[in-house]
Design an enzyme around this catalytic site. Structure first.
Site, PDB file in Angstrom:
ATOM      1  N   HIS A   4       0.798  -1.231   0.000  1.00 55.75           N
ATOM      2  CA  HIS A   4       0.000   0.000   0.000  1.00 55.75           C
ATOM      3  C   HIS A   4       0.824   1.271   0.000  1.00 55.75           C
ATOM      4  O   HIS A   4       0.295   2.363   0.198  1.00 55.75           O
ATOM      5  CB  HIS A   4      -0.954  -0.002   1.200  1.00 55.75           C
ATOM      6  CG  HIS A   4      -1.901  -1.152   1.178  1.00 55.75           C
ATOM      7  ND1 HIS A   4      -1.606  -2.361   1.747  1.00 55.75           N
ATOM      8  CD2 HIS A   4      -3.129  -1.285   0.604  1.00 55.75           C
ATOM      9  CE1 HIS A   4      -2.616  -3.196   1.549  1.00 55.75           C
ATOM     10  NE2 HIS A   4      -3.553  -2.577   0.860  1.00 55.75           N
ATOM     11  N   GLY A  20      -3.735  10.662  11.406  1.00 58.08           N
ATOM     12  CA  GLY A  20      -4.748  10.002  10.587  1.00 58.08           C
ATOM     13  C   GLY A  20      -4.897  10.690   9.238  1.00 58.08           C
ATOM     14  O   GLY A  20      -5.027  10.044   8.203  1.00 58.08           O
ATOM     15  N   ARG A  24      -2.469  16.464   7.269  1.00 54.95           N
ATOM     16  CA  ARG A  24      -1.724  16.785   8.495  1.00 54.95           C
ATOM     17  C   ARG A  24      -0.285  16.288   8.362  1.00 54.95           C
ATOM     18  O   ARG A  24       0.643  16.910   8.876  1.00 54.95           O
ATOM     19  CB  ARG A  24      -2.390  16.139   9.705  1.00 54.95           C
ATOM     20  CG  ARG A  24      -3.646  16.859  10.138  1.00 54.95           C
ATOM     21  CD  ARG A  24      -3.482  17.358  11.569  1.00 54.95           C
ATOM     22  NE  ARG A  24      -4.430  18.417  11.898  1.00 54.95           N
ATOM     23  CZ  ARG A  24      -5.544  18.239  12.596  1.00 54.95           C
ATOM     24  NH1 ARG A  24      -5.874  17.042  13.019  1.00 54.95           N
ATOM     25  NH2 ARG A  24      -6.317  19.261  12.869  1.00 54.95           N
ATOM     26  N   ARG A  43      -3.020   6.078  -2.963  1.00 55.01           N
ATOM     27  CA  ARG A  43      -4.354   6.388  -2.393  1.00 55.01           C
ATOM     28  C   ARG A  43      -4.407   7.775  -1.749  1.00 55.01           C
ATOM     29  O   ARG A  43      -5.251   8.024  -0.883  1.00 55.01           O
ATOM     30  CB  ARG A  43      -4.774   5.346  -1.362  1.00 55.01           C
ATOM     31  CG  ARG A  43      -5.075   3.996  -1.958  1.00 55.01           C
ATOM     32  CD  ARG A  43      -5.380   2.963  -0.916  1.00 55.01           C
ATOM     33  NE  ARG A  43      -5.549   1.685  -1.576  1.00 55.01           N
ATOM     34  CZ  ARG A  43      -6.701   1.002  -1.613  1.00 55.01           C
ATOM     35  NH1 ARG A  43      -7.765   1.470  -1.006  1.00 55.01           N
ATOM     36  NH2 ARG A  43      -6.774  -0.132  -2.237  1.00 55.01           N
ATOM     37  N   THR A  90      -6.243  13.573  17.250  1.00 52.18           N
ATOM     38  CA  THR A  90      -7.207  14.272  18.102  1.00 52.18           C
ATOM     39  C   THR A  90      -8.139  13.242  18.744  1.00 52.18           C
ATOM     40  O   THR A  90      -8.220  12.099  18.302  1.00 52.18           O
ATOM     41  CB  THR A  90      -8.048  15.271  17.285  1.00 52.18           C
ATOM     42  OG1 THR A  90      -8.692  14.567  16.228  1.00 52.18           O
ATOM     43  CG2 THR A  90      -7.188  16.383  16.727  1.00 52.18           C
ATOM     44  N   GLU A 181      -7.620   4.691  16.749  1.00 56.16           N
ATOM     45  CA  GLU A 181      -6.478   3.945  16.191  1.00 56.16           C
ATOM     46  C   GLU A 181      -5.512   3.325  17.196  1.00 56.16           C
ATOM     47  O   GLU A 181      -4.837   2.328  16.901  1.00 56.16           O
ATOM     48  CB  GLU A 181      -5.654   4.867  15.260  1.00 56.16           C
ATOM     49  CG  GLU A 181      -6.342   5.277  13.974  1.00 56.16           C
ATOM     50  CD  GLU A 181      -7.271   6.470  14.137  1.00 56.16           C
ATOM     51  OE1 GLU A 181      -7.166   7.163  15.182  1.00 56.16           O
ATOM     52  OE2 GLU A 181      -8.110   6.707  13.267  1.00 56.16           O
ATOM     53  N   ASP A 204     -12.783  17.716  20.869  1.00 53.85           N
ATOM     54  CA  ASP A 204     -14.209  17.879  21.160  1.00 53.85           C
ATOM     55  C   ASP A 204     -14.523  17.242  22.510  1.00 53.85           C
ATOM     56  O   ASP A 204     -13.770  16.395  22.992  1.00 53.85           O
ATOM     57  CB  ASP A 204     -15.067  17.257  20.046  1.00 53.85           C
ATOM     58  CG  ASP A 204     -14.708  15.811  19.752  1.00 53.85           C
ATOM     59  OD1 ASP A 204     -13.711  15.580  19.033  1.00 53.85           O
ATOM     60  OD2 ASP A 204     -15.393  14.919  20.262  1.00 53.85           O
TER      61      ASP A 204
HETATM   62  N1  ADE Z   1     -11.487  11.833  17.292  1.00 52.47           N
HETATM   63  C1  ADE Z   1     -11.736  13.098  17.685  1.00 52.47           C
HETATM   64  N2  ADE Z   1     -12.909  13.174  18.323  1.00 52.47           N
HETATM   65  C2  ADE Z   1     -13.421  11.910  18.337  1.00 52.47           C
HETATM   66  C3  ADE Z   1     -14.599  11.341  18.843  1.00 52.47           C
HETATM   67  N3  ADE Z   1     -15.498  12.100  19.460  1.00 52.47           N
HETATM   68  N4  ADE Z   1     -14.805  10.022  18.649  1.00 52.47           N
HETATM   69  C4  ADE Z   1     -13.895   9.275  18.006  1.00 52.47           C
HETATM   70  N5  ADE Z   1     -12.758   9.750  17.511  1.00 52.47           N
HETATM   71  C5  ADE Z   1     -12.520  11.061  17.675  1.00 52.47           C
END
Ligand code: ADE
Length: 234
Positions: A4, A20, A24, A43, A90, A181, A204
């Site tokens: 790959h 990911g 980035r 890819r 993140t 991951e 978040d």
């Molecule tokens: N990566 C960043 N925020 C996430 C979330 N709320 N759930 C899964 N992966 C995330």
């Protein structure tokens, strides 16, 4: 070449950062590396190799989720001989005391994925970070005055859950946040005897729903990359 990736043999450094998002990867190479050269575009999963503070280093996008990331991690170890793999990404926070923009250094990773059930059946493997990398990352974060939490995280196979409250069971057991991951990175690192760490910025919040601006996310992301690079290349 691997199945790959079209990087040449020896084109990828022994130490590799793993975001990911392939864009980035490009941002990291352009911002932090000296003389970056693109080593992969298969890819659109961009990867670059250059140096940081005089030491060779690579960055390789992995895509989202353990099915995708596992392919790149497997080939980086087995086809390119990578020895130190640091995921930079993140996550969502599960706890009031873990705020948006904070760092999480993932000491271990729970998972709801079936991938390890394929390997272990009814037995449960505990995927953990390399202690030396973890310790060094914590020391670097402290020295830089960054808010860094060390602990357990959850690697999920799904971003959108049918039951919003499902996160509570993990939070009850002290899990800090969720990404998609790390459990597979740690499992493959254990299987092949290499070092791995996951460094995350909280993007978040599942309880407070606090949000960040794109600029704030970029600033905390850049701080995290410096922690990852200084820890991995000490
Ligand atoms: N990566 C960043 N925020 C996430 C979330 N709320 N759930 C899964 N992966 C995330």
């Amino acid at each position: 070449m691997s199945l790959h990736m079209n990087a040449a043999e020896n084109q990828i450094a022994p130490t590799v950062l793993l975001p990911g998002d392939p864009r980035r990867a490009q941002h990291i190479a352009q911002t932090f590396f000296t003389d970056p050269v693109q080593h992969n575009d298969v890819r659109g999963m961009l990867g670059f190799t250059g140096s940081y503070k005089g030491k060779p280093v690579s960055v390789q996008g992995t895509g989202m989720g353990m099915a995708s990331a596992g392919i790149y991690i497997y080939e980086l170890i087995n086809d390119y001989g990578c020895q130190t793999l640091v995921r930079v990404g993140t996550c969502g926070s599960y706890r009031e005391d873990v705020q948006v923009r904070d760092l999480i250094l993932a000491q271990a990773a729970c998972t709801d994925s079936n991938i390890n059930n394929i390997r272990f059946g009814a037995k449960n493997f505990a995927p953990i970070a390399d202690f030396g990398l973890l310790l060094r990352a914590y020391q670097v974060a402290q020295a830089r005055g960054l808010r860094a939490h060390v602990g357990n995280i959850m690697s999920s196979d799904t971003f959108y859950h049918d039951d919003f409250d499902q996160y509570k069971i993990w939070a009850e057991f002290g899990v800090l946040g969720v990404e998609m991951e790390a459990a597979q990175l740690y499992t493959l690192a254990a299987k092949f005897g290499v070092r791995a760490l996951t460094v995350l910025t909280v993007s978040d919040h599942l309880i407070t729903h606090e949000e960040t601006t794109a600029e704030e996310r970029q600033t905390s992301f850049n701080g995290m990359i410096e922690v990852a690079l200084d820890a991995a290349l000490e």
